[in-house]
Design a protein around this motif. Structure first.
Motif, PDB file in Angstrom:
ATOM      1  N   LEU A  18      32.101  17.255 -22.983  1.00  0.00           N
ATOM      2  CA  LEU A  18      33.451  16.890 -23.204  1.00  0.00           C
ATOM      3  C   LEU A  18      34.009  15.528 -23.852  1.00  0.00           C
ATOM      4  O   LEU A  18      34.838  15.348 -24.848  1.00  0.00           O
ATOM      5  CB  LEU A  18      34.643  16.624 -21.903  1.00  0.00           C
ATOM      6  N   ALA A  19      32.867  14.478 -23.685  1.00  0.00           N
ATOM      7  CA  ALA A  19      32.871  13.041 -24.173  1.00  0.00           C
ATOM      8  C   ALA A  19      32.464  13.181 -25.612  1.00  0.00           C
ATOM      9  O   ALA A  19      33.070  12.631 -26.389  1.00  0.00           O
ATOM     10  CB  ALA A  19      32.009  12.083 -23.411  1.00  0.00           C
ATOM     11  N   GLN A  20      31.612  14.163 -25.834  1.00  0.00           N
ATOM     12  CA  GLN A  20      31.231  14.128 -27.460  1.00  0.00           C
ATOM     13  C   GLN A  20      32.419  15.025 -28.155  1.00  0.00           C
ATOM     14  O   GLN A  20      32.577  14.500 -29.269  1.00  0.00           O
ATOM     15  CB  GLN A  20      29.824  15.128 -27.559  1.00  0.00           C
TER      16      GLN A  20
ATOM     17  N   ALA B 294      35.458  14.586 -27.542  1.00  0.00           N
ATOM     18  CA  ALA B 294      36.504  13.662 -27.742  1.00  0.00           C
ATOM     19  C   ALA B 294      35.971  12.291 -28.640  1.00  0.00           C
ATOM     20  O   ALA B 294      37.013  11.614 -29.070  1.00  0.00           O
ATOM     21  CB  ALA B 294      36.901  12.969 -26.532  1.00  0.00           C
ATOM     22  N   GLY B 295      34.723  12.535 -29.176  1.00  0.00           N
ATOM     23  CA  GLY B 295      34.410  11.297 -29.916  1.00  0.00           C
ATOM     24  C   GLY B 295      33.872  10.197 -29.458  1.00  0.00           C
ATOM     25  O   GLY B 295      33.848   9.285 -29.916  1.00  0.00           O
ATOM     26  N   LEU B 296      33.865  10.013 -27.953  1.00  0.00           N
ATOM     27  CA  LEU B 296      33.139   8.994 -27.429  1.00  0.00           C
ATOM     28  C   LEU B 296      31.592   8.734 -27.797  1.00  0.00           C
ATOM     29  O   LEU B 296      31.058   7.545 -28.078  1.00  0.00           O
ATOM     30  CB  LEU B 296      33.031   8.884 -25.913  1.00  0.00           C
ATOM     31  N   GLY B 297      31.046   9.751 -28.321  1.00  0.00           N
ATOM     32  CA  GLY B 297      29.610   9.647 -28.459  1.00  0.00           C
ATOM     33  C   GLY B 297      29.007  10.993 -28.686  1.00  0.00           C
ATOM     34  O   GLY B 297      29.641  11.925 -28.707  1.00  0.00           O
ATOM     35  N   TRP B 298      27.621  11.240 -28.613  1.00  0.00           N
ATOM     36  CA  TRP B 298      26.863  12.514 -28.749  1.00  0.00           C
ATOM     37  C   TRP B 298      25.862  12.511 -27.713  1.00  0.00           C
ATOM     38  O   TRP B 298      25.319  11.579 -27.385  1.00  0.00           O
ATOM     39  CB  TRP B 298      26.559  12.565 -30.095  1.00  0.00           C
TER      40      TRP B 298
ATOM     41  N   THR C 152      45.115  16.867 -18.002  1.00  0.00           N
ATOM     42  CA  THR C 152      46.532  16.900 -18.110  1.00  0.00           C
ATOM     43  C   THR C 152      47.311  18.059 -18.785  1.00  0.00           C
ATOM     44  O   THR C 152      46.722  18.715 -19.590  1.00  0.00           O
ATOM     45  CB  THR C 152      46.998  15.553 -18.900  1.00  0.00           C
ATOM     46  N   THR C 153      48.394  18.228 -18.397  1.00  0.00           N
ATOM     47  CA  THR C 153      49.267  19.145 -18.872  1.00  0.00           C
ATOM     48  C   THR C 153      49.649  18.846 -20.319  1.00  0.00           C
ATOM     49  O   THR C 153      50.550  19.560 -21.014  1.00  0.00           O
ATOM     50  CB  THR C 153      50.224  19.750 -18.122  1.00  0.00           C
ATOM     51  N   ALA C 154      49.587  17.587 -20.623  1.00  0.00           N
ATOM     52  CA  ALA C 154      50.087  17.018 -22.084  1.00  0.00           C
ATOM     53  C   ALA C 154      49.259  17.448 -22.999  1.00  0.00           C
ATOM     54  O   ALA C 154      48.038  17.539 -23.027  1.00  0.00           O
ATOM     55  CB  ALA C 154      50.108  15.309 -21.900  1.00  0.00           C
ATOM     56  N   GLU C 155      49.912  17.854 -24.182  1.00  0.00           N
ATOM     57  CA  GLU C 155      49.355  18.183 -25.291  1.00  0.00           C
ATOM     58  C   GLU C 155      49.236  16.885 -26.294  1.00  0.00           C
ATOM     59  O   GLU C 155      50.014  16.632 -27.094  1.00  0.00           O
ATOM     60  CB  GLU C 155      50.141  19.415 -26.273  1.00  0.00           C
ATOM     61  N   LEU C 156      48.181  16.079 -26.099  1.00  0.00           N
ATOM     62  CA  LEU C 156      47.948  15.112 -26.832  1.00  0.00           C
ATOM     63  C   LEU C 156      47.136  15.204 -28.097  1.00  0.00           C
ATOM     64  O   LEU C 156      46.316  16.025 -28.198  1.00  0.00           O
ATOM     65  CB  LEU C 156      47.123  13.910 -25.909  1.00  0.00           C
ATOM     66  N   PRO C 157      47.581  14.310 -29.028  1.00  0.00           N
ATOM     67  CA  PRO C 157      46.670  14.632 -30.428  1.00  0.00           C
ATOM     68  C   PRO C 157      45.082  14.199 -30.151  1.00  0.00           C
ATOM     69  O   PRO C 157      44.646  13.292 -29.479  1.00  0.00           O
ATOM     70  CB  PRO C 157      47.217  13.274 -31.225  1.00  0.00           C
ATOM     71  N   PRO C 158      44.267  15.134 -30.678  1.00  0.00           N
ATOM     72  CA  PRO C 158      42.934  15.056 -30.198  1.00  0.00           C
ATOM     73  C   PRO C 158      42.214  14.299 -31.178  1.00  0.00           C
ATOM     74  O   PRO C 158      42.796  14.028 -32.444  1.00  0.00           O
ATOM     75  CB  PRO C 158      42.577  16.580 -30.349  1.00  0.00           C
ATOM     76  N   ASP C 159      40.997  13.468 -30.845  1.00  0.00           N
ATOM     77  CA  ASP C 159      40.154  12.862 -31.700  1.00  0.00           C
ATOM     78  C   ASP C 159      39.035  13.673 -32.268  1.00  0.00           C
ATOM     79  O   ASP C 159      38.824  14.750 -31.917  1.00  0.00           O
ATOM     80  CB  ASP C 159      39.582  11.727 -30.684  1.00  0.00           C
ATOM     81  N   GLU C 160      38.487  12.970 -33.436  1.00  0.00           N
ATOM     82  CA  GLU C 160      37.475  13.930 -34.048  1.00  0.00           C
ATOM     83  C   GLU C 160      36.135  13.958 -33.042  1.00  0.00           C
ATOM     84  O   GLU C 160      35.770  12.824 -32.436  1.00  0.00           O
ATOM     85  CB  GLU C 160      37.226  13.395 -35.338  1.00  0.00           C
ATOM     86  N   PRO C 161      35.456  15.141 -32.941  1.00  0.00           N
ATOM     87  CA  PRO C 161      34.160  15.005 -32.071  1.00  0.00           C
ATOM     88  C   PRO C 161      33.273  14.132 -33.100  1.00  0.00           C
ATOM     89  O   PRO C 161      33.308  13.694 -34.121  1.00  0.00           O
ATOM     90  CB  PRO C 161      33.713  16.384 -32.096  1.00  0.00           C
TER      91      PRO C 161
ATOM     92  N   ALA D 131      40.165  15.157 -26.143  1.00  0.00           N
ATOM     93  CA  ALA D 131      39.701  16.448 -26.912  1.00  0.00           C
ATOM     94  C   ALA D 131      40.782  17.484 -26.033  1.00  0.00           C
ATOM     95  O   ALA D 131      41.353  17.590 -25.146  1.00  0.00           O
ATOM     96  CB  ALA D 131      38.278  16.700 -26.083  1.00  0.00           C
ATOM     97  N   PRO D 132      40.817  18.562 -26.945  1.00  0.00           N
ATOM     98  CA  PRO D 132      41.511  19.709 -26.303  1.00  0.00           C
ATOM     99  C   PRO D 132      40.936  20.470 -25.241  1.00  0.00           C
ATOM    100  O   PRO D 132      39.640  20.345 -25.193  1.00  0.00           O
ATOM    101  CB  PRO D 132      41.773  20.469 -27.881  1.00  0.00           C
ATOM    102  N   ALA D 133      41.714  21.208 -24.288  1.00  0.00           N
ATOM    103  CA  ALA D 133      40.944  21.561 -23.215  1.00  0.00           C
ATOM    104  C   ALA D 133      40.021  22.543 -23.586  1.00  0.00           C
ATOM    105  O   ALA D 133      38.842  23.011 -22.822  1.00  0.00           O
ATOM    106  CB  ALA D 133      42.127  22.068 -22.205  1.00  0.00           C
TER     107      ALA D 133
END
Length: 393
Positions: free
Chosen positions: A157-159, A161-165, A188-197, A39-41
Motif C-alpha cells: 500500500l505504501a508503494q 501511495a508513492g512513499l517508496g518501493w 477512510t470512507t473519504a475519496e481523496l485524490p490519490p498520489d502516483e505509485p 492510495a485508492p482502496a
C-alpha cells in the motif's frame, strides 16, 4: 447554461477533497511523520496472488497469524467494505551513526535500530489517531487506523501511495528516507485524490541480498523468514536451528544488515521525532550482563521498547547464541550459570554456548546435567559434545 452548472457541481467535491487531503498532510507533518500520501482502496490487485504464493512456500515460518484472514489482508475492501482511500504515513527512524557498529564488538549484544527506541506501535498509533481525527472531523467521514496490528499489507500500500518501493530485501525503500521508515495506515470512507505509485529504483544493486549472513533471500524481492535473523531472534518461538547460529553472530534482537547497506540511505536524515530518540545504553550492552538478567530485570531494562514483547526466555536464548559466537572463553561462566535455568530454550543454548567456549568444562559438567535433564532438545545439544580425546600411550 445547464451544462456549466453541472460542471460546477462535479468540480466542487474534488476541490473539497483536495483541501481535505492538504489538511491531512499538514497535520501529519506537524505530528512528526516524514511523509503522507494516498492510495485508492483497490490499489494492490496483485497482492492476493503474491501473498498466497508466499504462504504456500512456507516462507512465513511459524507466524501462523499470517495465514489468518488472508483475504482481508490482501484487499482493504475485504477488511472494511466502506473504505475508499488509504492514507499511508511514514516516520523516519534513521540515525547519524553506523547501525552495524556493534557487530565488531563480539562480547556485546547488537540490537536492531528500531528496537533501541520507544515501541513504535505506541508512538505511531497515537499520532495516527490525531491525523485520523482531523480527517474525520473536517471531512465528516469514517476512519480506521492501523499500525502493524491488523491484516493490512502496509508495504504494498505504501508503494501504491508513492512513499517508496519494496526493495530486493522486501522492505520499503524511499528516495528521501532510505530503508528507515515506520509505516502506519488510515483507512477512510473519504475519496481523496490519490498520489502516483512509486516505481522500483533498485536497478542492478544487490547489496542487501549479498550481505545477509543466513541467505534469507532465495531470489530478489523474496524473503524466506525461516532463514531471517530478524524473524529468528524476534518472532520465532522455539529453538533456533544449529545451521543459523553462527550467522547470527552477536545479533540478539533483530538484524539491520540488509537495511543498513542500502545506497538510498545516504539521503536519510536522522530522526527528528523526540519520542523516537535512541534509548541510551541499549546497544552494545555486555553479553555477560545480559545473560544474568532474570525476568524482572529484563522487564525493567527494556520497558517501553519492542524488546520487552519477546520475553526474557527467548531473549536470553539469543544472548547465549551471541556468547557462543563471541570467541571469548572467559565468558564461559555466563553460559554455565544458565545450564540449570527453568526454560529449556535457555538451557539448550547454554549447552551450545558452553561447548563452543570451553568443551573441557562442558565435558566435566555433562554427566550431572544430563542426569536430571528431561527435555529432548537440551539432551540433543549435549549430544553434540565430542568425546574426550584418548591420550597416547
Amino acid at each position: 447554461m445547464p451544462a456549466r452548472q453541472h460542471e460546477a457541481c462535479v468540480s466542487k467535491p474534488a476541490i473539497s477533497a483536495l483541501r481535505l487531503k492538504d489538511a491531512v498532510v499538514e497535520r501529519a507533518l506537524a505530528e512528526g511523520f516524514s511523509v503522507c500520501r494516498v492510495a485508492p482502496a483497490d490499489a494492490i490487485p496483485e497482492a492476493p496472488a503474491r501473498l498466497a504464493a508466499w504462504l504456500a512456500e512456507g516462507h512465513h515460518g511459524d507466524m501462523a497469524w499470517m495465514e489468518e484472514r488472508t483475504e482481508e489482508r490482501a484487499a482493504p475492501g475485504r477488511l472494511w467494505s466502506e473504505v475508499r482511500s488509504v492514507v499511508m504515513l511514514g516516520m523516519n527512524y534513521g540515525t547519524e551513526g553506523d547501525p552495524l557498529a556493534t557487530l565488531d564488538q563480539k562480547d556485546r549484544g547488537a540490537i536492531s535500530l528500531y528496537a533501541r527506541r520507544r515501541d513504535y506501535h505506541d508512538v505511531v498509533k497515537g499520532k495516527l489517531k490525531s491525523v485520523a481525527g482531523l480527517l474525520a472531523a473536517r471531512g465528516g467521514v469514517d476512519v480506521k487506523v492501523f499500525v502493524d496490528t491488523a491484516p493490512v499489507m502496509e508495504k504494498p500500500l505504501a508503494q501504491a501511495a508513492g512513499l517508496g518501493w519494496q526493495g530486493k530485501h522486501s522492505v520499503l525503500v524511499s528516495r528521501e528516507h532510505g530503508s528507515w521508515l515506520f509505516l502506519g495506515a488510515i483507512y477512510t470512507t473519504a475519496e481523496l485524490p490519490p498520489d502516483e505509485p512509486e516505481r522500483d529504483h533498485c536497478g542492478s544493486c544487490r547489496r542487501c541480498l549479498d550481505i545477509c549472513p543466513t541467505d534469507a533471500f532465495p531470489a530478489p524481492y523474496r524473503l524466506d523468514a525461516r532463514r531471517c535473523i530478524a524473524y529468528l531472534t524476534v518472532e520465532h518461538q522455539g529453538h533456533i536451528d544449529a545451521e543459523f547460529r553462527a550467522g547470527i553472530g552477536n545479533r540478539i534482537f533483530g538484524c539491520d544488515d540488509c537495511l543498513a547497506v542500502c545506497p538510498w540511505n545516504k539521503f536519510a536524515a536522522a530522526a527528528r521525532e523526540t519520542r523516537l530518540s535512541l534509548r541510551d545504553g541499549l546497544d552494545a550492552l555486555p553479553l555477560a550482563d545480559l545473560a544474568a538478567l532474570d525476568d524482572a530485570a529484563f522487564r525493567t531494562l527494556f520497558a517501553g521498547t519492542p524488546v520487552k514483547r519477546t520475553g526474557r526466555d527467548r531473549f536470553i536464548r539469543n544472548v547465549l547464541i551471541a556468547l557462543g559466537n563471541s570467541g571469548r572463553p572467559d565468558l564461559a561462566g555466563s553460559a554455565e550459570t544458565l545450564l540449570a535455568d527453568a526454560s529449556p530454550l535457555v538451557r539448550a543454548m547454554a549447552v551450545w554456548a558452553l561447548i563452543r567456549l570451553s568443551s573441557e568444562r562442558a565435558r566435566a559438567l555433562a554427566p550431572a546435567a544430563l542426569a536430571g535433564e528431561d527435555d529432548a532438545q537440551v539432551r540433543n545439544e549435549w549430544g553434540a559434545l565430542a568425546p574426550e580425546p584418548e591420550h597416547a600411550s
